[in-house]
Design an enzyme around this catalytic site. Structure first.
Site, mmCIF file in Angstrom:
data_model
loop_
_atom_site.group_PDB
_atom_site.id
_atom_site.type_symbol
_atom_site.label_atom_id
_atom_site.label_comp_id
_atom_site.label_asym_id
_atom_site.label_seq_id
_atom_site.Cartn_x
_atom_site.Cartn_y
_atom_site.Cartn_z
ATOM 1 N N LYS A 33 28.618 16.317 50.407
ATOM 2 C CA LYS A 33 27.237 16.065 50.017
ATOM 3 C C LYS A 33 26.463 17.360 50.098
ATOM 4 O O LYS A 33 26.414 18.008 51.153
ATOM 5 C CB LYS A 33 26.586 15.018 50.929
ATOM 6 C CG LYS A 33 25.237 14.547 50.388
ATOM 7 C CD LYS A 33 24.253 14.194 51.492
ATOM 8 C CE LYS A 33 23.615 15.439 52.061
ATOM 9 N NZ LYS A 33 22.309 15.185 52.729
ATOM 10 N N ASP A 65 9.886 12.328 39.943
ATOM 11 C CA ASP A 65 8.867 12.924 39.079
ATOM 12 C C ASP A 65 8.620 11.943 37.939
ATOM 13 O O ASP A 65 9.116 10.818 37.963
ATOM 14 C CB ASP A 65 9.350 14.297 38.561
ATOM 15 C CG ASP A 65 8.206 15.278 38.358
ATOM 16 O OD1 ASP A 65 7.228 14.894 37.662
ATOM 17 O OD2 ASP A 65 8.268 16.398 38.880
ATOM 18 N N THR A 116 15.981 7.636 56.246
ATOM 19 C CA THR A 116 16.397 7.146 57.560
ATOM 20 C C THR A 116 15.611 7.783 58.704
ATOM 21 O O THR A 116 15.756 7.390 59.850
ATOM 22 C CB THR A 116 17.903 7.381 57.794
ATOM 23 O OG1 THR A 116 18.219 8.755 57.537
ATOM 24 C CG2 THR A 116 18.730 6.499 56.880
#
Length: 225
Positions: A33, A65, A116
């Site tokens: 990631k 956006d 989170t």
């Protein structure tokens, strides 16, 4: 996708350090990631360098956006052939629809529901009433209606979302093996619990990256799954 659901978060400011860590643990994770910190520091070149290791790339850019701008950004990522790209569900249905339409054929687009690092008190301060669970469920429903592949949510919500969205693809960050410090994460569970509840991707960073022996840490997490 690799059968190993663990994606190592390579949010490392130096490319050489990121590559070294990735090479160390690539046999014990399913992908990498790359988030905003990595992408802003190293751009397309950095992504290519990590992709050369042969594992799927998850670009966690959290695009948010107006629809046309997000679609343009998504189209610009085609050359990188990412396995997964994130957008913010709070950008709305039209933005998510355009993001999915502009994504590469083999790229899963998943919507971030609620970070989170946020809890109900943080939500209230931004003008959102209710519990994190309710907000995640609302945004998951919106993402499904928009035709996305899945969502990003905490391990606390993934079980409930899976019941609502049977064939969704669920990414769970903020995971901590038992007894590990949570840092700035507030809604955390163990990797095994998230997997059992339906997570398709388990994003793990510091418990591996900051371990004295990253390979051993990755192997121990892999063994619990």
């Amino acid at each position: 996708m690799n059968h190993n659901p663990v994606f190592l978060a390579l949010d490392v400011p130096r490319l050489d350090a990121a590559k070294a860590l990735a090479k160390q643990v690539k046999g014990h994770v399913g992908g990498f990631k790359l988030g905003l910190e990595f992408f802003c520091a190293h751009g397309h070149h950095g992504v290519h360098e990590i992709a050369h290791l042969g594992l799927p790339i998850f670009l966690d850019l959290k695009l948010h956006d107006i629809p046309n701008t997000v679609a343009g950004a998504m189209h610009s990522l085609h050359v990188l052939e990412p396995a997964i790209v994130t957008v913010h569900a709070s950008g709305g249905r039209a933005m998510m629809e355009d993001a999915k339409a502009a994504a590469g054929e083999h790229t899963k687009v998943v919507a971030v529901t609620l970070l989170t690092s946020l809890d109900d008190r943080d939500m209230e301060r931004t003008g959102i009433n209710g519990k994190p669970h309710d907000q995640v469920m609302r945004l998951a429903e919106l993402a499904e209606q928009a035709g996305l592949d899945g969502i990003v949510c905490s391990g606390h919500e993934v079980g409930a979302v899976r019941k609502q969205w049977k064939d969704g693809y669920f990414v769970v960050p903020g995971l901590r093996p038992g007894g590990k410090a949570t840092g700035d994460q507030k809604r955390v569970v163990t990797p095994r619990q998230a997997r059992d509840d339906g997570a398709g991707v388990l994003v793990i960073g510091r418990p591996i990256a900051k371990a004295e022996d990253p390979v051993q840490a990755a192997r121990e997490i892999e063994a619990t799954l």
